[in-house]
Design a protein around this motif. Structure first.
Motif, PDB file in Angstrom:
ATOM      1  N   UNK A 142      23.843  56.157  67.070  1.00 41.79           N
ATOM      2  CA  UNK A 142      23.296  57.520  67.104  1.00 41.79           C
ATOM      3  C   UNK A 142      23.511  58.183  68.468  1.00 41.79           C
ATOM      4  N   UNK A 143      24.290  57.566  69.353  1.00 43.12           N
ATOM      5  CA  UNK A 143      24.372  58.023  70.734  1.00 43.12           C
ATOM      6  C   UNK A 143      25.533  58.971  71.014  1.00 43.12           C
ATOM      7  N   UNK A 144      26.190  59.490  69.971  1.00 40.55           N
ATOM      8  CA  UNK A 144      27.325  60.378  70.208  1.00 40.55           C
ATOM      9  C   UNK A 144      26.967  61.586  71.038  1.00 40.55           C
ATOM     10  N   UNK A 145      25.826  62.197  70.747  1.00 39.18           N
ATOM     11  CA  UNK A 145      25.400  63.359  71.519  1.00 39.18           C
ATOM     12  C   UNK A 145      25.080  63.016  72.961  1.00 39.18           C
ATOM     13  N   UNK A 146      24.520  61.833  73.191  1.00 36.40           N
ATOM     14  CA  UNK A 146      24.237  61.402  74.557  1.00 36.40           C
ATOM     15  C   UNK A 146      25.541  61.224  75.335  1.00 36.40           C
ATOM     16  N   UNK A 147      26.535  60.626  74.693  1.00 31.65           N
ATOM     17  CA  UNK A 147      27.825  60.430  75.368  1.00 31.65           C
ATOM     18  C   UNK A 147      28.481  61.760  75.696  1.00 31.65           C
ATOM     19  N   UNK A 148      28.329  62.742  74.812  1.00 29.67           N
ATOM     20  CA  UNK A 148      28.937  64.050  75.042  1.00 29.67           C
ATOM     21  C   UNK A 148      28.263  64.803  76.188  1.00 29.67           C
ATOM     22  N   UNK A 149      26.950  64.564  76.377  1.00 26.50           N
ATOM     23  CA  UNK A 149      26.173  65.395  77.300  1.00 26.50           C
ATOM     24  C   UNK A 149      26.000  64.767  78.675  1.00 26.50           C
ATOM     25  N   UNK A 150      25.967  63.422  78.746  1.00 22.78           N
ATOM     26  CA  UNK A 150      25.589  62.745  79.984  1.00 22.78           C
ATOM     27  C   UNK A 150      26.669  61.806  80.490  1.00 22.78           C
ATOM     28  N   UNK A 151      26.706  61.666  81.810  1.00 26.45           N
ATOM     29  CA  UNK A 151      27.455  60.605  82.478  1.00 26.45           C
ATOM     30  C   UNK A 151      26.472  59.929  83.430  1.00 26.45           C
ATOM     31  N   UNK A 152      25.937  58.760  83.083  1.00 23.66           N
ATOM     32  CA  UNK A 152      25.017  58.073  83.977  1.00 23.66           C
ATOM     33  C   UNK A 152      25.724  57.537  85.225  1.00 23.66           C
ATOM     34  N   UNK A 153      24.920  57.286  86.270  1.00 25.38           N
ATOM     35  CA  UNK A 153      25.454  56.677  87.473  1.00 25.38           C
ATOM     36  C   UNK A 153      25.279  57.533  88.704  1.00 25.38           C
ATOM     37  N   UNK A 154      25.441  56.904  89.866  1.00 23.59           N
ATOM     38  CA  UNK A 154      25.197  57.576  91.145  1.00 23.59           C
ATOM     39  C   UNK A 154      26.185  58.705  91.412  1.00 23.59           C
ATOM     40  N   UNK A 155      27.448  58.493  91.065  1.00 21.91           N
ATOM     41  CA  UNK A 155      28.443  59.543  91.281  1.00 21.91           C
ATOM     42  C   UNK A 155      28.136  60.774  90.440  1.00 21.91           C
ATOM     43  N   UNK A 156      27.758  60.556  89.184  1.00 25.82           N
ATOM     44  CA  UNK A 156      27.416  61.678  88.303  1.00 25.82           C
ATOM     45  C   UNK A 156      26.163  62.389  88.798  1.00 25.82           C
TER      46      UNK A 156
END
Length: 457
Positions: free
Chosen positions: A190-204
């Motif tokens: 169910x995480x397709x929308x999360x992948x489209x909207x977010x990039x986790x991590x310090x650089x992001x």
């Protein structure tokens, strides 16, 4: 070679302005360790959206560490058992970590500290929670005087730089395979929308901060308009410690305009931590006695209404847009969070804890302190909160804050309606695919006020 030093990581997944890493890096070989400890957290183990974020944040941190000559060690189990065993396994001299203030982490720190040398540092808040007090030394319960006192201590210390290199030990201990933790959803994914909207991590996180600098001067004017991308989108990065609040403060404090309003929101995060330091069970217990007697709705009809709210099928466009945005992206615009939370508590008369639990599972920024404090503020049950009898009118709120474009994005059934109608579709223009209201605003208000009077008696 000196004995290795362990850095115990939790919600502090960064290399820059990370006091535990900075201190350990100056002592010799460093072994960064993340322990997935669902047992200590128990019913406060991370929800699904947070676990998705954690997987990618740990991946990003490991890559950053490898760029410094190090790597991330993963272990799973109770911290008070895993960490002492790791110390003995590798002959570590001490453990460094940042203070955490959730009640389960405070318990874990005490348990770990009884068995091994644990050096705790501050660094996840503008000021150490518990350190901002009244003239008599008492902790603040109300936000405004707390913020005034905190602001007098600002700016925070300058950010610590990222280490140029991190010395590795002669041999690395065994590490779990991140994929074996099954943090990512698969059946279904169910995480397709999360992948489209977010990039986790310090650089992001730094990229988000750079974008904020250009618009921070208009924060007060634009932050309540859900159709604009005017908020910082930094909350999940802050929650997982991919960026420090001090770094944010120094980056935007000179932006001018209404940046002070944004800094006050960063201060609210500190305030929330101070509340749970005083009231560890704030996420499950109302702070005001009348709420223990409030006749919350229960039973099949209430459960059906709760599901409709969760699915964005209440018949109130602004509420439904927010709840669908939450499900799709793991995040919701802050003004809409207040509207949606107020609707659950006051229009549907459903216990605020049911909403808090839903947000805990679905938000990528599901922070125990902020989530609990914000829900109790909206419900009216908190030590500092809106009054229960102040009931938000979702339809007028939607029009006031110009949410037409936002509704079109998230409630496509209404996309063809003009601005004048989309906030409150008339029965004749409401598409058949869009549900009727669960309850009219006037009837909901009267029911809520009657329940409040009963609770007060």
């Amino acid at each position: 070679m000196h004995s290795p030093v362990i850095v115990w990581l939790r919600r502090d997944l960064r290399l820059s302005d990370q006091p535990a890493i900075a201190e350990a890096a100056g002592k010799g070989p460093v072994i960064p360790v993340y322990v997935l400890d669902d047992e200590t957290a128990r019913h406060r183990a991370m929800g699904g959206a947070s676990r998705w974020w954690l997987h990618h944040s740990l991946t990003s941190l490991d890559a950053a560490l490898r760029g410094k000559g190090s790597r991330l060690i993963l272990r799973r189990g109770r911290c008070e058992e895993i960490l002492p065993a790791l110390v003995e396994e590798i002959g570590a001299s001490e453990i460094h970590a940042l203070h955490h203030y959730e009640p389960w982490w405070r318990n874990a720190e005490k348990a770990v500290g009884k068995r091994i040398g644990l050096c705790l540092h501050h660094g996840n808040y503008l000021a150490p929670p518990g350190s901002v007090t009244t003239g008599s030394g008492a902790p603040y319960k109300i936000y405004t005087p707390f913020w005034r006192a905190l602001n007098e201590r600002m700016p925070p210390p300058e950010s610590l730089p990222c280490p140029d290199a991190i010395t590795a030990p002669e041999t690395w201990p065994q590490s779990d395979d991140l994929a074996s933790w099954n943090l990512l959803p698969t059946r279904p994914d169910w995480a397709g929308g999360l992948r489209d909207f977010w990039v986790p991590g310090e650089t992001a996180a730094q990229t988000r901060l750079d974008a904020l600098v250009a618009k921070a001067h208009r924060y007060k004017e634009d932050r309540d308009l859900p159709s604009l991308d005017a908020t910082s989108f930094l909350s999940p990065h802050l929650h997982f410690g991919e960026i420090s609040p001090a770094r944010i403060w120094h980056a935007v404090s000179d932006a001018g305009g209404s940046v002070g309003t944004f800094l006050g929101e960063v201060g609210w995060r500190d305030y929330a931590q101070n509340v749970i330091l005083q009231f560890p069970d704030y996420g499950s217990r109302s702070a005001r006695d009348p709420f223990d007697s409030l006749p919350w709705r229960s039973g099949p009809e209430a459960e059906a209404d709760l599901r409709a709210w969760q699915q964005g099928r209440t018949g109130y466009p602004i509420v439904d847009a927010g709840m669908r945005q939450l499900w799709h992206t793991g995040w919701m615009h802050n003004r809409v969070r207040m509207i949606a939370a107020s609707f659950l508590v006051k229009h549907l008369l459903i216990d605020w804890r049911r909403g808090e639990q839903w947000f805990w599972d679905t938000l990528v920024d599901a922070d125990y302190a902020s989530n609990a404090v914000n829900w109790q503020w909206t419900a009216g049950s908190g030590v500092d909160s809106n009054m229960f009898v102040r009931i938000m009118a979702p339809l007028s709120q939607s029009e006031k804050f110009d949410a037409a474009a936002y509704i079109r994005d998230w409630v496509p059934e209404l996309a063809d309606l003009p601005d004048a109608e989309i906030h409150d579709p008339a029965p004749m223009t409401r598409p058949r695919s869009y549900p009727p209201r669960l309850i009219d605003h006037r009837a909901a208000r009267e029911r809520a006020l009657a329940a409040w009077e009963q609770a007060r008696r």
